[in-house]
Motif scaffolding. Structure first.
Motif, PDB file in Angstrom:
ATOM      1  N   HIS A  12      20.095  -9.988 -10.878  1.00  0.00           N
ATOM      2  CA  HIS A  12      20.294  -9.737 -12.301  1.00  0.00           C
ATOM      3  C   HIS A  12      21.392 -10.676 -12.788  1.00  0.00           C
ATOM      4  O   HIS A  12      22.459 -10.768 -12.169  1.00  0.00           O
ATOM      5  CB  HIS A  12      20.672  -8.275 -12.537  1.00  0.00           C
ATOM      6  CG  HIS A  12      19.676  -7.320 -11.942  1.00  0.00           C
ATOM      7  ND1 HIS A  12      18.569  -6.880 -12.617  1.00  0.00           N
ATOM      8  CD2 HIS A  12      19.605  -6.768 -10.692  1.00  0.00           C
ATOM      9  CE1 HIS A  12      17.861  -6.092 -11.831  1.00  0.00           C
ATOM     10  NE2 HIS A  12      18.478  -6.003 -10.663  1.00  0.00           N
ATOM     11  N   GLY A  14      23.942 -12.294 -15.761  1.00  0.00           N
ATOM     12  CA  GLY A  14      24.678 -12.085 -17.000  1.00  0.00           C
ATOM     13  C   GLY A  14      25.395 -13.370 -17.375  1.00  0.00           C
ATOM     14  O   GLY A  14      25.984 -14.034 -16.515  1.00  0.00           O
ATOM     15  N   ALA A  57      27.101  -7.465 -18.292  1.00  0.00           N
ATOM     16  CA  ALA A  57      25.712  -7.702 -18.692  1.00  0.00           C
ATOM     17  C   ALA A  57      24.795  -7.662 -17.476  1.00  0.00           C
ATOM     18  O   ALA A  57      23.699  -7.078 -17.515  1.00  0.00           O
ATOM     19  CB  ALA A  57      25.597  -9.056 -19.402  1.00  0.00           C
ATOM     20  N   ALA A  58      25.241  -8.269 -16.373  1.00  0.00           N
ATOM     21  CA  ALA A  58      24.423  -8.263 -15.153  1.00  0.00           C
ATOM     22  C   ALA A  58      24.329  -6.860 -14.558  1.00  0.00           C
ATOM     23  O   ALA A  58      23.254  -6.415 -14.139  1.00  0.00           O
ATOM     24  CB  ALA A  58      25.013  -9.228 -14.128  1.00  0.00           C
ATOM     25  N   ASP A  60      24.677  -4.024 -16.195  1.00  0.00           N
ATOM     26  CA  ASP A  60      23.860  -3.213 -17.101  1.00  0.00           C
ATOM     27  C   ASP A  60      22.382  -3.511 -16.919  1.00  0.00           C
ATOM     28  O   ASP A  60      21.538  -2.607 -16.995  1.00  0.00           O
ATOM     29  CB  ASP A  60      24.263  -3.469 -18.553  1.00  0.00           C
ATOM     30  CG  ASP A  60      25.626  -2.893 -18.898  1.00  0.00           C
ATOM     31  OD1 ASP A  60      26.147  -2.083 -18.104  1.00  0.00           O
ATOM     32  OD2 ASP A  60      26.175  -3.255 -19.959  1.00  0.00           O
ATOM     33  N   ASP A  61      22.058  -4.776 -16.686  1.00  0.00           N
ATOM     34  CA  ASP A  61      20.662  -5.151 -16.475  1.00  0.00           C
ATOM     35  C   ASP A  61      20.119  -4.482 -15.218  1.00  0.00           C
ATOM     36  O   ASP A  61      18.990  -3.983 -15.192  1.00  0.00           O
ATOM     37  CB  ASP A  61      20.532  -6.668 -16.361  1.00  0.00           C
ATOM     38  CG  ASP A  61      19.083  -7.128 -16.270  1.00  0.00           C
ATOM     39  OD1 ASP A  61      18.285  -6.752 -17.141  1.00  0.00           O
ATOM     40  OD2 ASP A  61      18.753  -7.865 -15.324  1.00  0.00           O
ATOM     41  N   GLU A  62      20.936  -4.436 -14.182  1.00  0.00           N
ATOM     42  CA  GLU A  62      20.513  -3.770 -12.948  1.00  0.00           C
ATOM     43  C   GLU A  62      20.344  -2.282 -13.188  1.00  0.00           C
ATOM     44  O   GLU A  62      19.392  -1.661 -12.703  1.00  0.00           O
ATOM     45  CB  GLU A  62      21.527  -4.023 -11.838  1.00  0.00           C
ATOM     46  CG  GLU A  62      21.113  -3.420 -10.497  1.00  0.00           C
ATOM     47  CD  GLU A  62      22.043  -3.839  -9.374  1.00  0.00           C
ATOM     48  OE1 GLU A  62      21.588  -4.514  -8.448  1.00  0.00           O
ATOM     49  OE2 GLU A  62      23.232  -3.471  -9.450  1.00  0.00           O
ATOM     50  N   THR A  64      19.613  -0.811 -15.998  1.00  0.00           N
ATOM     51  CA  THR A  64      18.426  -0.600 -16.827  1.00  0.00           C
ATOM     52  C   THR A  64      17.169  -0.619 -15.979  1.00  0.00           C
ATOM     53  O   THR A  64      16.249   0.177 -16.173  1.00  0.00           O
ATOM     54  CB  THR A  64      18.331  -1.679 -17.918  1.00  0.00           C
ATOM     55  OG1 THR A  64      19.489  -1.604 -18.758  1.00  0.00           O
ATOM     56  CG2 THR A  64      17.086  -1.486 -18.766  1.00  0.00           C
ATOM     57  N   GLU A  65      17.132  -1.507 -15.004  1.00  0.00           N
ATOM     58  CA  GLU A  65      15.964  -1.586 -14.118  1.00  0.00           C
ATOM     59  C   GLU A  65      15.800  -0.301 -13.323  1.00  0.00           C
ATOM     60  O   GLU A  65      14.688   0.132 -13.036  1.00  0.00           O
ATOM     61  CB  GLU A  65      16.105  -2.768 -13.158  1.00  0.00           C
ATOM     62  CG  GLU A  65      14.909  -2.945 -12.236  1.00  0.00           C
ATOM     63  CD  GLU A  65      15.131  -4.041 -11.216  1.00  0.00           C
ATOM     64  OE1 GLU A  65      15.785  -3.766 -10.192  1.00  0.00           O
ATOM     65  OE2 GLU A  65      14.677  -5.165 -11.458  1.00  0.00           O
TER      66      GLU A  65
END
Length: 253
Positions: A12, A14, A57-58, A60-62, A64-65
């Motif tokens: 992920h 960011g 950001a990275a 949060d992306d993880e 979210t997944e």
């Protein structure tokens, strides 16, 4: 990306400052952090803010997944529900015992039968289960207040993170702004140390509440074994009651 177990791990990414800060996260840890040399023209405070933005950001992306996983259940609320169920089950168990006792009294008019009627009491089992859930809930509440800290590059880079996890702050000293590659490595090291520290402090909270994974597993195993033993004892008592039924003794007639 291949992790230490030889499995493919999702990555992920960011970015911040128009791509001048790029962070790759995999498995809840920073796998790489690249600082473009052009970013060294920023002030330490500005660059620290961009690093915080990219890492979060990275992360949060993880997160979210992973949101497609089953929803998290509130253990304290579930414990309250179990205690309510316990009261209802206890009342029903008393009704069953009373019905068996009444049947035994009536049967004594025609046969010999023991008046020792077993009593099914599931209240303690529900209480123990609720206690396990409350321990988990307490640990989760305490862990929500902890933070982790990581320091790298000889103290020139400092990171503080909180549960989720997310970075709470990033501090970069002016002397760290001399080499972009070393700064990127320092940021990666500091973030991972902070994440490790957060994980360790979270485990401490769990252990203090009697709710770390090993403790919970042991308590559940004990609960399972005691529940099985109680049901076997109740079943044996019912069997003994049935075996006690026999013809009336007519020797006195």
């Amino acid at each position: 990306m291949i992790n230490t177990s030889g499995q493919v791990a999702m990555v992920h990414v960011g970015e911040a400052a128009d791509g001048r800060v790029r962070v790759v996260v995999s498995g809840g840890r920073v796998a790489s952090c690249r600082v473009d040399p052009r970013a060294l023209a920023l002030t330490p405070e500005e660059l620290a803010g961009h690093a915080l933005e990219a890492v979060n950001a990275a992360l949060d992306d993880e997160h979210t997944e992973q949101s497609g996983q089953p929803p998290v259940i509130d253990p304290l609320a579930l414990a309250g529900q179990f205690r309510e169920i316990r009261d209802d089950v206890a009342a029903r168990a008393e009704d069953i015992t009373a019905a068996i006792q009444e049947s035994a009294w009536r049967l004594r008019q025609e046969a010999e039968v023991s008046l020792v009627v077993p009593r099914l009491d599931l209240g303690p089992a529900f209480d123990r289960l609720a206690g396990v859930l409350e321990a988990i809930g307490q640990a989760a509440g305490d862990a929500a207040e902890v933070s982790g800290e990581g320091v790298a590059a000889g103290g020139l880079v400092r990171v503080v993170c909180r549960p989720a996890p997310r970075l709470d702050s990033v501090t970069i000293r002016p002397r760290a702004m001399r080499n972009a590659a070393e700064l990127g490595d320092g940021l990666m090291t500091a973030v991972n140390l902070a994440l490790d520290d957060l994980a360790a402090r979270t485990r401490e909270c769990q252990q203090a509440a009697g709710a770390d994974p090993e403790q919970i597993a042991a308590r559940i195993a004990d609960l399972r074994e005691s529940g099985v033993a109680e049901m076997r004892a109740y079943g044996q008592a019912l069997s003994d009651l049935m075996d006690s039924i026999g013809p009336l003794d007519s020797t006195g007639d």
